[in-house]
Design a protein around this motif. Structure first.
Motif, PDB file in Angstrom:
ATOM      1  N   PHE A 119       0.825  -1.203   0.000  1.00 31.11           N
ATOM      2  CA  PHE A 119       0.000   0.000   0.000  1.00 31.11           C
ATOM      3  C   PHE A 119       0.860   1.253   0.000  1.00 31.11           C
ATOM      4  O   PHE A 119       1.907   1.294   0.639  1.00 31.11           O
ATOM      5  CB  PHE A 119      -0.879   0.053   1.268  1.00 31.11           C
ATOM      6  CG  PHE A 119      -1.782  -1.142   1.452  1.00 31.11           C
ATOM      7  CD1 PHE A 119      -2.524  -1.661   0.408  1.00 31.11           C
ATOM      8  CD2 PHE A 119      -1.918  -1.722   2.700  1.00 31.11           C
ATOM      9  CE1 PHE A 119      -3.377  -2.736   0.599  1.00 31.11           C
ATOM     10  CE2 PHE A 119      -2.763  -2.809   2.909  1.00 31.11           C
ATOM     11  CZ  PHE A 119      -3.492  -3.309   1.854  1.00 31.11           C
ATOM     12  N   ALA A 124      -2.884   2.692   2.784  1.00 29.43           N
ATOM     13  CA  ALA A 124      -2.639   2.203   4.147  1.00 29.43           C
ATOM     14  C   ALA A 124      -3.523   2.943   5.150  1.00 29.43           C
ATOM     15  O   ALA A 124      -4.043   2.337   6.090  1.00 29.43           O
ATOM     16  CB  ALA A 124      -1.171   2.363   4.510  1.00 29.43           C
ATOM     17  N   TYR A 127      -6.898   1.454   4.875  1.00 30.27           N
ATOM     18  CA  TYR A 127      -6.880   0.100   5.434  1.00 30.27           C
ATOM     19  C   TYR A 127      -6.910   0.138   6.959  1.00 30.27           C
ATOM     20  O   TYR A 127      -7.613  -0.645   7.589  1.00 30.27           O
ATOM     21  CB  TYR A 127      -5.633  -0.635   4.926  1.00 30.27           C
ATOM     22  CG  TYR A 127      -5.550  -2.089   5.350  1.00 30.27           C
ATOM     23  CD1 TYR A 127      -6.362  -3.047   4.764  1.00 30.27           C
ATOM     24  CD2 TYR A 127      -4.661  -2.497   6.334  1.00 30.27           C
ATOM     25  CE1 TYR A 127      -6.295  -4.381   5.141  1.00 30.27           C
ATOM     26  CE2 TYR A 127      -4.581  -3.827   6.719  1.00 30.27           C
ATOM     27  CZ  TYR A 127      -5.394  -4.764   6.122  1.00 30.27           C
ATOM     28  OH  TYR A 127      -5.333  -6.076   6.499  1.00 30.27           O
ATOM     29  N   TYR A 146       7.232   0.345   7.870  1.00 26.42           N
ATOM     30  CA  TYR A 146       7.098   0.866   6.510  1.00 26.42           C
ATOM     31  C   TYR A 146       8.436   0.705   5.803  1.00 26.42           C
ATOM     32  O   TYR A 146       9.439   0.346   6.410  1.00 26.42           O
ATOM     33  CB  TYR A 146       6.667   2.332   6.525  1.00 26.42           C
ATOM     34  CG  TYR A 146       7.740   3.264   7.038  1.00 26.42           C
ATOM     35  CD1 TYR A 146       8.586   3.929   6.156  1.00 26.42           C
ATOM     36  CD2 TYR A 146       7.923   3.471   8.409  1.00 26.42           C
ATOM     37  CE1 TYR A 146       9.588   4.776   6.636  1.00 26.42           C
ATOM     38  CE2 TYR A 146       8.909   4.304   8.887  1.00 26.42           C
ATOM     39  CZ  TYR A 146       9.736   4.952   7.995  1.00 26.42           C
ATOM     40  OH  TYR A 146      10.720   5.776   8.460  1.00 26.42           O
ATOM     41  N   TYR A 154       5.865   3.215   1.662  1.00 29.25           N
ATOM     42  CA  TYR A 154       5.005   2.076   1.340  1.00 29.25           C
ATOM     43  C   TYR A 154       4.878   1.164   2.553  1.00 29.25           C
ATOM     44  O   TYR A 154       5.743   1.144   3.431  1.00 29.25           O
ATOM     45  CB  TYR A 154       5.578   1.268   0.169  1.00 29.25           C
ATOM     46  CG  TYR A 154       5.607   2.049  -1.118  1.00 29.25           C
ATOM     47  CD1 TYR A 154       4.463   2.180  -1.891  1.00 29.25           C
ATOM     48  CD2 TYR A 154       6.778   2.649  -1.553  1.00 29.25           C
ATOM     49  CE1 TYR A 154       4.486   2.896  -3.078  1.00 29.25           C
ATOM     50  CE2 TYR A 154       6.814   3.370  -2.737  1.00 29.25           C
ATOM     51  CZ  TYR A 154       5.667   3.489  -3.498  1.00 29.25           C
ATOM     52  OH  TYR A 154       5.690   4.200  -4.662  1.00 29.25           O
ATOM     53  N   PHE A 155       3.796   0.400   2.560  1.00 24.11           N
ATOM     54  CA  PHE A 155       3.509  -0.510   3.663  1.00 24.11           C
ATOM     55  C   PHE A 155       3.132  -1.869   3.077  1.00 24.11           C
ATOM     56  O   PHE A 155       2.390  -1.936   2.095  1.00 24.11           O
ATOM     57  CB  PHE A 155       2.326   0.006   4.498  1.00 24.11           C
ATOM     58  CG  PHE A 155       2.496   1.401   4.998  1.00 24.11           C
ATOM     59  CD1 PHE A 155       3.007   1.638   6.264  1.00 24.11           C
ATOM     60  CD2 PHE A 155       2.139   2.488   4.207  1.00 24.11           C
ATOM     61  CE1 PHE A 155       3.157   2.929   6.729  1.00 24.11           C
ATOM     62  CE2 PHE A 155       2.294   3.769   4.658  1.00 24.11           C
ATOM     63  CZ  PHE A 155       2.811   3.997   5.923  1.00 24.11           C
ATOM     64  N   GLN A 157       0.970  -5.214   3.571  1.00 21.41           N
ATOM     65  CA  GLN A 157      -0.240  -5.568   4.306  1.00 21.41           C
ATOM     66  C   GLN A 157       0.079  -6.514   5.457  1.00 21.41           C
ATOM     67  O   GLN A 157      -0.465  -6.359   6.546  1.00 21.41           O
ATOM     68  CB  GLN A 157      -1.270  -6.210   3.380  1.00 21.41           C
ATOM     69  CG  GLN A 157      -2.567  -6.548   4.098  1.00 21.41           C
ATOM     70  CD  GLN A 157      -3.601  -7.168   3.192  1.00 21.41           C
ATOM     71  OE1 GLN A 157      -3.387  -7.314   1.999  1.00 21.41           O
ATOM     72  NE2 GLN A 157      -4.726  -7.529   3.761  1.00 21.41           N
ATOM     73  N   LEU A 160       1.256  -4.524   8.359  1.00 17.38           N
ATOM     74  CA  LEU A 160       0.153  -3.784   8.976  1.00 17.38           C
ATOM     75  C   LEU A 160      -0.735  -4.728   9.794  1.00 17.38           C
ATOM     76  O   LEU A 160      -1.187  -4.370  10.886  1.00 17.38           O
ATOM     77  CB  LEU A 160      -0.668  -3.057   7.921  1.00 17.38           C
ATOM     78  CG  LEU A 160       0.062  -1.938   7.165  1.00 17.38           C
ATOM     79  CD1 LEU A 160      -0.836  -1.341   6.096  1.00 17.38           C
ATOM     80  CD2 LEU A 160       0.577  -0.873   8.117  1.00 17.38           C
TER      81      LEU A 160
END
Length: 175
Positions: A119, A124, A127, A146, A154-155, A157, A160
């Motif tokens: 993401f 993110a 989400y 990240y 960017y991350f 998923q 997260l």
């Protein structure tokens, strides 16, 4: 005589070497010599048989008289390979082809799953159900994992999800 010995004999009769044979068939260097200790794929054995224009049974030594260079005292003897060795060679070839087919079918799905769950900051935030500014603050404070690529954040998923799992308050934790 075994398979490698038969190939050596055929090479000698045709005026070539095993190295030249391997090169012309696109085999790895020295790969035919290891056939004494391992089972080659049936497709490779067939390629060698086709190269010399002999039946595969003759190459494998399966009860087919083989033309051999004879001395005055020698006569040609049929060469044999056990049925078990032939079955193992076929089994190895089938297993190898099956693995390649399965990997080819799964590769697009694996790539999709690996790369589709990355993401950017907006995705993110959606989400995690946060504002972008809150997520940026969390990144700055090191609260959420990240990575940066060319200056963009960017991350993954999966990261997260682990972050959320660590933040879940359970009944036992409240006491």
């Amino acid at each position: 005589m075994n398979l490698v010995a038969n190939i050596k004999r055929l090479c000698k009769q045709s005026g070539t070497t095993i190295s030249k044979l391997e090169k012309s068939l696109g085999f790895g260097r020295g790969s035919i010599y290891v056939w004494d200790k391992s089972h080659p794929s049936i497709s490779k054995v067939m390629a060698v048989a086709d190269f010399f224009d002999v039946p595969i049974q003759q190459l494998l030594g399966r009860d087919v008289p083989v033309k051999a260079e004879k001395s005055k005292e020698e006569t040609a003897k049929p060469l044999t390979m056990t049925t078990t060795d032939l079955i193992e060679a076929l089994r190895a070839d089938i297993a190898s082809d099956l693995k390649a087919q399965i990997l080819a079918e799964l590769e697009p799905e694996i790539k999709r799953r690996l790369y589709s769950n990355i993401f950017d900051i907006k995705e993110a935030a959606l989400y995690l159900k946060l504002s972008e500014s809150t997520l940026r603050r969390m990144v700055r404070d090191g609260e959420v994992p990240y990575f940066k690529q060319r200056g963009n954040i960017y991350f993954r998923q999966i990261d997260l999800d682990k972050h959320i799992e660590n933040r879940i308050i359970r009944k036992d934790d409240r006491q």
